[in-house]
Scaffold this motif. Structure first.
Motif, PDB file in Angstrom:
ATOM      1  N   VAL A 130     -14.166 -16.035 -45.991  1.00 42.42           N
ATOM      2  CA  VAL A 130     -13.257 -16.675 -46.941  1.00 42.42           C
ATOM      3  C   VAL A 130     -13.751 -18.090 -47.198  1.00 42.42           C
ATOM      4  CG1 VAL A 130     -11.220 -15.340 -46.298  1.00 42.42           C
ATOM      5  CG2 VAL A 130     -11.676 -17.476 -45.131  1.00 42.42           C
ATOM      6  N   SER A 131     -13.387 -18.604 -48.341  1.00 44.30           N
ATOM      7  CA  SER A 131     -13.736 -19.994 -48.640  1.00 44.30           C
ATOM      8  C   SER A 131     -12.807 -20.921 -47.870  1.00 44.30           C
ATOM      9  CB  SER A 131     -13.602 -20.257 -50.137  1.00 44.30           C
ATOM     10  OG  SER A 131     -12.238 -20.238 -50.509  1.00 44.30           O
ATOM     11  N   ARG A 132     -13.241 -22.137 -47.704  1.00 45.32           N
ATOM     12  CA  ARG A 132     -12.418 -23.139 -47.025  1.00 45.32           C
ATOM     13  C   ARG A 132     -11.086 -23.311 -47.758  1.00 45.32           C
ATOM     14  NH1 ARG A 132     -14.143 -27.223 -43.625  1.00 45.32           N
ATOM     15  NH2 ARG A 132     -12.747 -28.999 -43.471  1.00 45.32           N
ATOM     16  N   ALA A 133     -11.131 -23.330 -49.093  1.00 48.55           N
ATOM     17  CA  ALA A 133      -9.910 -23.500 -49.887  1.00 48.55           C
ATOM     18  C   ALA A 133      -8.935 -22.341 -49.657  1.00 48.55           C
ATOM     19  CB  ALA A 133     -10.265 -23.611 -51.368  1.00 48.55           C
ATOM     20  N   GLU A 134      -9.453 -21.109 -49.586  1.00 45.06           N
ATOM     21  CA  GLU A 134      -8.585 -19.958 -49.349  1.00 45.06           C
ATOM     22  C   GLU A 134      -7.968 -20.014 -47.951  1.00 45.06           C
ATOM     23  OE1 GLU A 134      -8.691 -15.090 -49.100  1.00 45.06           O
ATOM     24  OE2 GLU A 134     -10.416 -16.141 -49.945  1.00 45.06           O
ATOM     25  N   ALA A 135      -8.748 -20.425 -46.968  1.00 43.68           N
ATOM     26  CA  ALA A 135      -8.227 -20.549 -45.607  1.00 43.68           C
ATOM     27  C   ALA A 135      -7.096 -21.583 -45.562  1.00 43.68           C
ATOM     28  CB  ALA A 135      -9.343 -20.939 -44.647  1.00 43.68           C
ATOM     29  N   TRP A 136      -7.287 -22.716 -46.216  1.00 45.01           N
ATOM     30  CA  TRP A 136      -6.258 -23.758 -46.243  1.00 45.01           C
ATOM     31  C   TRP A 136      -5.022 -23.265 -46.979  1.00 45.01           C
ATOM     32  CZ3 TRP A 136      -9.744 -25.555 -43.285  1.00 45.01           C
ATOM     33  CH2 TRP A 136      -9.618 -26.783 -42.680  1.00 45.01           C
ATOM     34  N   ALA A 137      -5.211 -22.462 -48.039  1.00 53.65           N
ATOM     35  CA  ALA A 137      -4.079 -21.938 -48.796  1.00 53.65           C
ATOM     36  C   ALA A 137      -3.240 -20.974 -47.957  1.00 53.65           C
ATOM     37  CB  ALA A 137      -4.573 -21.239 -50.058  1.00 53.65           C
ATOM     38  N   ARG A 138      -3.868 -20.312 -47.000  1.00 56.31           N
ATOM     39  CA  ARG A 138      -3.144 -19.405 -46.107  1.00 56.31           C
ATOM     40  C   ARG A 138      -2.227 -20.170 -45.174  1.00 56.31           C
ATOM     41  NH1 ARG A 138      -4.610 -14.285 -45.074  1.00 56.31           N
ATOM     42  NH2 ARG A 138      -6.147 -13.405 -46.460  1.00 56.31           N
ATOM     43  N   ARG A 143       3.472 -16.784 -41.317  1.00 53.73           N
ATOM     44  CA  ARG A 143       2.144 -16.179 -41.134  1.00 53.73           C
ATOM     45  C   ARG A 143       1.778 -15.923 -39.679  1.00 53.73           C
ATOM     46  NH1 ARG A 143       1.587 -19.705 -45.517  1.00 53.73           N
ATOM     47  NH2 ARG A 143       1.092 -18.587 -47.401  1.00 53.73           N
ATOM     48  N   GLU A 199     -18.029 -24.566 -45.817  1.00 58.33           N
ATOM     49  CA  GLU A 199     -17.321 -24.083 -47.004  1.00 58.33           C
ATOM     50  C   GLU A 199     -17.017 -22.597 -46.928  1.00 58.33           C
ATOM     51  OE1 GLU A 199     -15.902 -25.769 -49.462  1.00 58.33           O
ATOM     52  OE2 GLU A 199     -16.496 -27.561 -48.365  1.00 58.33           O
ATOM     53  N   GLU A 200     -17.720 -21.859 -46.058  1.00 61.58           N
ATOM     54  CA  GLU A 200     -17.483 -20.432 -45.890  1.00 61.58           C
ATOM     55  C   GLU A 200     -17.141 -20.164 -44.426  1.00 61.58           C
ATOM     56  OE1 GLU A 200     -19.408 -16.496 -47.752  1.00 61.58           O
ATOM     57  OE2 GLU A 200     -20.773 -17.679 -46.524  1.00 61.58           O
TER      58      GLU A 200
END
Length: 121
Positions: free
Chosen positions: A42-50, A75, A86-87
């Protein structure tokens, strides 16, 4: 500072080395491969969004490190060891103390495939 992931057909072992052990207040995590529900990058942004949730215990310094246990009402419990990559590797677990592992590893796509092969043969 490194996260080492070892996989065999019956067990997934995540070991923290160096300062990461101190930051996460943990030597690592173990889980049976049968408990792995999913694994992917996952991208860093997606991880933070979780979402991160409350740090219990662990370390967070914006844009530098996020390590340790985090709890969220919606969650569940997650284990992070992320610096600036970033990944990231996302491992979703069932019936374990952690619902998710978010890890910064070298070549996360390759590690993801290795875990998937061990679990979903």
């Amino acid at each position: 500072m490194a996260v080492l992931v070892e996989v065999d057909p019956g067990r997934l072992v995540v070991r923290l080395t160096g300062a990461d052990r101190l930051w996460a207040l943990s030597a690592g995590v173990q889980a049976p491969t049968a408990a792995v529900n999913g694994v992917r990058t996952v991208s860093r942004a997606e991880a933070w969004a979780r979402g991160r949730g409350l740090r219990l215990p662990g370390t967070y310094w914006p844009n530098l490190i996020m390590a340790g246990s985090y709890v969220s009402r919606t969650r569940g419990r997650s284990f992070w060891c992320v610096h600036r990559a970033e990944e990231l590797l996302l491992v979703e677990l069932a019936g374990q103390p952690y619902d998710r592992l978010l890890l910064e590893v070298p070549q996360p796509a390759e590690v993801s495939r290795t875990i998937a092969r061990a679990r979903f043969r």
